[in-house]
Design a protein around this motif. Structure first.
Motif, short mmCIF file in Angstrom:
data_model
loop_
_atom_site.label_atom_id
_atom_site.label_comp_id
_atom_site.label_asym_id
_atom_site.label_seq_id
_atom_site.Cartn_x
_atom_site.Cartn_y
_atom_site.Cartn_z
N GLY A 1 0.79 -1.22 0.00
CA GLY A 1 0.00 0.00 0.00
C GLY A 1 0.82 1.27 0.00
N HIS A 2 2.12 1.14 -0.01
CA HIS A 2 2.96 2.34 0.00
C HIS A 2 4.33 1.98 -0.56
CE1 HIS A 2 4.57 6.21 1.35
NE2 HIS A 2 5.64 5.54 1.74
N SER A 3 4.85 2.80 -1.44
CA SER A 3 6.17 2.55 -2.01
C SER A 3 6.93 3.86 -2.13
CB SER A 3 6.05 1.88 -3.39
OG SER A 3 5.41 2.75 -4.30
N LEU A 4 8.24 3.76 -2.06
CA LEU A 4 9.12 4.91 -2.22
C LEU A 4 10.19 4.55 -3.24
CD1 LEU A 4 10.50 7.63 -1.39
CD2 LEU A 4 11.71 6.32 0.36
N ASP A 5 10.39 5.44 -4.20
CA ASP A 5 11.45 5.26 -5.18
C ASP A 5 12.15 6.59 -5.35
OD1 ASP A 5 12.32 3.22 -7.56
OD2 ASP A 5 12.52 5.31 -8.17
N ARG A 6 13.46 6.60 -5.17
CA ARG A 6 14.21 7.85 -5.23
C ARG A 6 15.45 7.63 -6.07
NH1 ARG A 6 14.43 10.37 0.29
NH2 ARG A 6 15.58 8.48 0.84
N ARG A 7 15.66 8.52 -7.02
CA ARG A 7 16.82 8.44 -7.91
C ARG A 7 17.47 9.81 -8.01
NH1 ARG A 7 18.60 5.22 -11.88
NH2 ARG A 7 16.75 3.93 -11.83
N CYS A 8 18.79 9.81 -7.96
CA CYS A 8 19.55 11.05 -8.12
C CYS A 8 20.65 10.82 -9.15
CB CYS A 8 20.16 11.49 -6.80
SG CYS A 8 21.26 12.92 -6.96
N HIS A 9 20.77 11.73 -10.07
CA HIS A 9 21.81 11.63 -11.10
C HIS A 9 22.63 12.91 -11.07
CE1 HIS A 9 23.26 11.89 -15.42
NE2 HIS A 9 23.77 10.77 -14.97
N MET A 10 23.95 12.78 -10.88
CA MET A 10 24.82 13.96 -10.90
C MET A 10 25.87 13.77 -11.99
SD MET A 10 27.28 13.51 -7.52
CE MET A 10 25.91 13.51 -6.39
N VAL A 11 26.23 14.88 -12.64
CA VAL A 11 27.18 14.81 -13.73
C VAL A 11 27.92 16.14 -13.84
CG1 VAL A 11 25.46 15.52 -15.46
CG2 VAL A 11 27.50 14.26 -16.18
N GLN A 12 29.23 16.07 -14.10
CA GLN A 12 30.02 17.27 -14.34
C GLN A 12 29.78 17.78 -15.75
OE1 GLN A 12 34.14 17.93 -13.44
NE2 GLN A 12 34.16 16.26 -11.93
N HIS A 13 29.56 19.10 -15.87
CA HIS A 13 29.37 19.70 -17.20
C HIS A 13 29.64 21.19 -17.12
CE1 HIS A 13 28.03 20.30 -21.22
NE2 HIS A 13 26.93 20.97 -20.88
N ASP A 14 30.60 21.68 -17.95
CA ASP A 14 30.93 23.10 -18.03
C ASP A 14 31.24 23.70 -16.66
OD1 ASP A 14 30.64 23.12 -20.75
OD2 ASP A 14 28.59 23.89 -20.74
N GLY A 15 32.07 23.00 -15.88
CA GLY A 15 32.50 23.53 -14.59
C GLY A 15 31.46 23.47 -13.50
N GLN A 16 30.38 22.76 -13.74
CA GLN A 16 29.31 22.64 -12.74
C GLN A 16 29.03 21.16 -12.45
OE1 GLN A 16 27.18 25.30 -11.41
NE2 GLN A 16 28.74 26.70 -12.20
N MET A 17 28.57 20.89 -11.26
CA MET A 17 28.03 19.57 -10.95
C MET A 17 26.51 19.71 -11.01
SD MET A 17 28.72 16.39 -10.26
CE MET A 17 30.27 16.15 -9.39
N LEU A 18 25.91 19.12 -12.04
CA LEU A 18 24.47 19.20 -12.24
C LEU A 18 23.82 18.00 -11.58
CD1 LEU A 18 24.54 20.08 -16.05
CD2 LEU A 18 24.66 21.64 -14.10
N ILE A 19 22.79 18.25 -10.80
CA ILE A 19 22.14 17.18 -10.04
C ILE A 19 20.64 17.19 -10.32
CG2 ILE A 19 21.78 16.16 -7.76
CD1 ILE A 19 24.22 17.70 -6.79
N ASP A 20 20.13 16.06 -10.76
CA ASP A 20 18.69 15.87 -10.96
C ASP A 20 18.20 14.79 -10.02
OD1 ASP A 20 18.26 17.72 -13.03
OD2 ASP A 20 19.03 16.31 -14.52
N LYS A 21 17.02 15.00 -9.48
CA LYS A 21 16.46 14.04 -8.55
C LYS A 21 14.99 13.80 -8.86
CE LYS A 21 14.38 13.79 -4.18
NZ LYS A 21 13.73 14.68 -3.23
N VAL A 22 14.61 12.53 -8.86
CA VAL A 22 13.21 12.15 -9.08
C VAL A 22 12.78 11.29 -7.89
CG1 VAL A 22 11.57 10.93 -10.54
CG2 VAL A 22 13.46 12.19 -11.59
N THR A 23 11.70 11.69 -7.24
CA THR A 23 11.17 10.95 -6.10
C THR A 23 9.74 10.53 -6.39
OG1 THR A 23 12.54 12.22 -4.56
CG2 THR A 23 10.69 10.99 -3.63
N THR A 24 9.46 9.27 -6.21
CA THR A 24 8.10 8.75 -6.38
C THR A 24 7.64 8.14 -5.07
OG1 THR A 24 8.50 8.27 -8.72
CG2 THR A 24 6.62 7.18 -7.69
N VAL A 25 6.57 8.70 -4.52
CA VAL A 25 5.95 8.17 -3.31
C VAL A 25 4.54 7.74 -3.68
CG1 VAL A 25 5.24 8.63 -0.93
CG2 VAL A 25 7.32 9.69 -1.84
#
Length: 357
Positions: free
Chosen positions: A123-147
């Protein structure tokens, strides 16, 4: 309820991104930065091997598995190390687990990392994903959370200039392996990491020394390394890992958790009684044809490609695990959404003809 297999402080567990203050910069110690830059190629060669532990409860119940592989790879034509760690188990018989895939330079700098964790309760689930990558002098971080059925997406970035000495969930596993092979943890090993709110915080490593540990039928000497991950809002999290003389992990535990990850048998014990059965190739020679020759040629070519790109197995394994967990009706739409996260922030490839990992 039994504790989950992992309760780390992943960079993927983002919260409170609004109001993130970059004005107060925490820094890694000079000793930590020196250690990262002192890694020799010969040391990295000794680190390229797999580890596999069994996760057990206080009562000795088998809860799942924990594995780590380290391989040489290439990412956008750059030689690097590919680390893949996976933990699978159950909370009250409900599936849970974590997966980390990281591309690291020879100085343990993170080029790209994907962190995925899930818990599927009735009856309840949690899914969390984070992706980080270096690009043009920045660390770009995307996160998707599913509850449950609700999904949220967040993005943030840091300039690489403030991330010297960054240790993530992927790179810390390789760093511990290197320290274990050296059998010494220098003083003042203070690095930076991310806490649950993606604030930059300190993470420290210290030496636990030598002790005796029972592995299978043998008592062996192991070397301990402790990692403490601090937090802006919560109490510090402490992990203790013990390693064999050859760098293989023998045990891993979060202090205060009833769950322990441990090695059940030494390699020497596994090899006892193993009898090699010789292959009699001559029996098949008369049955070969041009078709079979071509088939073997293709198999060798495909195997060579997979060896050159070990990240393929890690990516497919994680995708299939997530697919079987969610069991979507529309598999094509699910696959599109799953891989969209990699496309949205991944640096452009140098050539459209032959994209590299």
């Amino acid at each position: 309820m039994e504790a989950p297999l992992e309760d780390e402080t992943p960079a993927g567990a983002l919260a409170g991104i609004e109001g993130l203050d970059l004005g107060v910069e925490l820094k890694a110690s000079d000793e930590a930065l020196t250690l990262m830059s002192s890694v020799e190629p010969a040391e990295l060669l000794k680190c390229v091997f797999p580890d596999s532990l069994v996760t057990v409860s206080e009562g000795g119940r088998d809860l799942g598995k924990f594995s780590v592989t380290v391989e040489f790879a290439r990412r956008v034509q750059q030689p690097c190390l590919l680390l893949h760690a996976q933990s699978q188990g159950a909370i009250d018989d409900s599936p849970c687990g974590t997966t980390v895939t990281a591309y690291l330079t020879t100085e343990l700098e993170v080029l790209e990392e994907d962190y995925h964790e899930y818990v599927k309760l009735e009856g309840h689930s949690l899914d969390r994903r984070c992706h980080m990558v270096q690009h043009d002098g920045q660390m770009l971080i995307d996160k998707v959370t599913t509850v449950g059925e609700e999904t949220t997406m967040e993005s943030v970035s840091y300039p690489m200039s403030v991330l010297n000495g960054l240790v993530t969930e992927g790179s810390n596993l390789l760093l511990m392996r290197l320290l274990a092979l050296r059998k010494k943890v220098p003083e003042h090993m203070t690095f930076i990491s991310f806490d649950q709110g993606l604030h930059i915080i300190h993470t420290t490593f210290s030496e636990l020394g030598l002790k005796q540990l029972q592995v299978g039928d043998e008592t062996v000497e192991v070397f301990g390394v402790e990692r403490i991950v601090h937090s802006v809002a919560d109490s510090p999290t402490t992990w203790q890992c013990y390693f064999l003389a050859d760098g293989h992990m023998a045990s891993r535990v979060q202090v205060g958790s009833p769950v322990t990850m441990r090695l059940l048998q030494l390699q020497s014990q596994l090899e006892k009684g193993f009898e090699k059965i010789p292959l009699v190739w001559e029996e098949d020679m008369q049955m070969r044809s041009k078709f079979l020759d071509r088939k073997e040629e293709l198999k060798a070519d495909h195997a060579s490609y997979l060896r050159q790109h070990p990240e393929i197995r890690a990516l497919i394994s994680d995708f299939l695990q997530f697919l079987l967990l969610r069991k979507p009706n529309d598999v094509f739409q699910f696959a599109r959404e799953y891989f969209l996260l990699f496309v949205s922030r991944h640096p452009p490839e140098p050539s459209l003809k032959a994209p590299s990992p």
